[in-house]
Design a protein around this motif. Structure first.
Motif, PDB file in Angstrom:
ATOM      1  N   VAL A   1     -39.261 -51.653  64.052  1.00  0.00           N
ATOM      2  CA  VAL A   1     -38.166 -51.934  65.056  1.00  0.00           C
ATOM      3  C   VAL A   1     -36.463 -51.682  64.195  1.00  0.00           C
ATOM      4  N   LYS A   2     -36.108 -50.874  65.421  1.00  0.00           N
ATOM      5  CA  LYS A   2     -34.398 -50.382  64.797  1.00  0.00           C
ATOM      6  C   LYS A   2     -33.789 -51.060  66.182  1.00  0.00           C
ATOM      7  N   ILE A   3     -32.790 -51.564  66.077  1.00  0.00           N
ATOM      8  CA  ILE A   3     -31.741 -51.587  66.794  1.00  0.00           C
ATOM      9  C   ILE A   3     -30.470 -51.393  66.617  1.00  0.00           C
ATOM     10  N   ASN A   4     -29.437 -50.190  67.037  1.00  0.00           N
ATOM     11  CA  ASN A   4     -28.735 -49.550  67.380  1.00  0.00           C
ATOM     12  C   ASN A   4     -27.202 -50.403  67.670  1.00  0.00           C
ATOM     13  N   ALA A   5     -27.548 -51.286  67.610  1.00  0.00           N
ATOM     14  CA  ALA A   5     -26.583 -52.259  68.412  1.00  0.00           C
ATOM     15  C   ALA A   5     -25.361 -52.212  68.034  1.00  0.00           C
ATOM     16  N   GLY A   6     -24.980 -51.129  66.864  1.00  0.00           N
ATOM     17  CA  GLY A   6     -23.205 -51.402  66.630  1.00  0.00           C
ATOM     18  C   GLY A   6     -22.265 -52.111  65.824  1.00  0.00           C
ATOM     19  N   ASP A   7     -21.132 -52.401  65.635  1.00  0.00           N
ATOM     20  CA  ASP A   7     -20.667 -53.517  65.566  1.00  0.00           C
ATOM     21  C   ASP A   7     -20.200 -54.378  65.903  1.00  0.00           C
ATOM     22  N   VAL A   8     -21.443 -55.226  67.003  1.00  0.00           N
ATOM     23  CA  VAL A   8     -21.700 -56.291  67.289  1.00  0.00           C
ATOM     24  C   VAL A   8     -21.782 -57.257  66.373  1.00  0.00           C
ATOM     25  N   GLY A   9     -21.641 -58.634  66.081  1.00  0.00           N
ATOM     26  CA  GLY A   9     -22.312 -59.393  65.657  1.00  0.00           C
ATOM     27  C   GLY A   9     -22.985 -60.628  65.911  1.00  0.00           C
ATOM     28  N   GLY A  10     -23.067 -61.477  65.660  1.00  0.00           N
ATOM     29  CA  GLY A  10     -23.717 -62.969  65.976  1.00  0.00           C
ATOM     30  C   GLY A  10     -25.310 -62.906  66.272  1.00  0.00           C
TER      31      GLY A  10
END
Length: 381
Positions: free
Chosen positions: A266-275
């Motif tokens: 499972v790959k999550i492409n959340a961009g540059d969001v962190g935390g």
């Protein structure tokens, strides 16, 4: 008397104006000059104040609503757009509606100082908060360290969210405790390595992080402890001399992480969001992607909260900003960690219903109730 100009003749002068009405008389010059001086003085005062305010950096952090991101949507645009959640190895299903994770924009940390105008503007805006910067960021860390820690937290939240969602559809997901890093003062350097899977500590079988801490604290600081590990698939037994913590207890001076054996990728492409605070919404998004039908019933549901391997939802920071961001982004329902409820009260925007969530199971039940338009019995903050 007015003289009419004839075609082909030079312009004829008109009668001169009376002396008191002439443009450029001394009285008008004095009045315009004074007004101009006042305007110029005010302009330069404002200019100097603006420049000075932008040059004065203050030891504060400003928290404001950030964008919301639909875990069931796509990341990127045009030909580069791809699903935010991609699954390989198990059937996946398109889902309607939205399961939005919310974000907070934080200015004032390492590398991003705020000026006087940023702080004044935040004081005026009810959706923003101004906090001492040391309350938000460790004063000893650098901008790069903040980014690295945030990226590690995001990766960990995605992994645990995946484990929770896969277990919710009946899949087995074995977990292991591994060494993720070794602190500078540790005696484990050269003995343990990053990636070592901990099997037994002091004769105690490793079940979770707490079982490791309990086993180590049975010895006195400075005493050795025997540790059985698995390294590159092979068993190995080592002895590590413990160190003393600030609280006077024994420790081996390593950072631990949970490693999962997933039956699918499972790959999550959340961009540059962190935390870590998107964990709950990731778990719901993955679950919806792995199950037929629409968990939301087409509704737009936002939320926040950490998620651990057991499916427990933990508290986050910036709940007021996330509530505001969710509503401005169009969400009508919000899932809030139960442990943040005291901060939710008094900050719920008009048109937003907020439900109290303590576990993944409660969150899933809440979204199912929203889909059925049967939310009357759901607990609220």
């Amino acid at each position: 008397m007015r003289t009419i100009r004839r075609l082909g003749e030079p312009s004829a002068p008109v009668d001169p104006a009376p002396p008191g009405d002439r443009v450029g008389s001394p009285g008008d010059d004095d009045r315009l000059s004074g007004a101009n001086k006042l305007v110029l003085a005010m302009f330069f005062f404002v200019l100097v104040a603006a420049v000075a305010g932008s040059l004065v950096h203050l030891p504060y952090a400003v928290m404001s609503p950030g964008p919301i991101v639909n875990t069931l949507g796509t990341q990127g645009s045009g030909d580069g757009a791809k699903p935010l959640i991609e699954v390989d190895g198990l059937p996946s299903y398109p889902a309607k509606g939205q399961l939005d994770f919310t974000t907070v924009r934080v200015e004032g940390g390492p590398g991003f100082p705020v000026d006087a105008w940023d702080v004044v503007g935040a004081w005026i805006d009810p959706t923003k908060d101004v906090l001492p910067v040391d309350d938000v960021f460790d004063p000893t860390v650098t901008e790069k360290q903040v980014e690295q820690e945030s990226a590690v937290q995001m990766a960990s939240s995605q992994e645990e969210a995946t484990a929770v969602a896969l277990r919710a559809i009946g899949k087995q997901v074995p977990t292991h405790i591994v060494v993720s890093d070794i602190v500078a003062s540790s005696k484990a350097k050269g003995v343990l390595e990053k990636g070592d899977r901990l099997v037994k500590v002091g004769g105690t079988t490793v079940a979770d992080g707490q079982s490791i801490r309990t086993a180590i604290q049975k010895v006195s600081p400075g005493d050795p402890v025997t540790i059985e590990v698995e390294r590159a698939g092979k068993p190995l037994t080592v002895s590590v001399t413990t160190i003393r913590t600030d609280s006077g207890q024994a420790a081996i001076g390593v950072l631990l992480a949970m490693k999962h054996e997933f039956p699918a990728t499972v790959k999550i492409n959340a961009g540059d969001v962190g935390g870590p605070s998107a964990g709950l919404m990731f778990s719901l998004g993955i679950y919806d992607t792995l199950t037929p039908g629409d968990l939301t019933g087409g509704a737009q549901v936002a939320g926040t909260g950490t998620i651990d391997d057991a499916g427990a939802v933990g508290p986050i920071g910036g709940i007021k900003q996330k509530l505001a961001g969710a509503r401005s982004g169009g969400a009508g329902w919000f899932l809030a960690p139960a442990s943040n409820c005291d901060e939710v009260v008094g900050h719920i925007p008009d048109g937003l219903e907020v439900f109290k969530i303590a576990t993944f199971a409660e969150a899933r039940a809440a979204v199912e109730a929203i889909a059925l338009k049967q939310t009357g019995a759901l607990p609220r903050c």
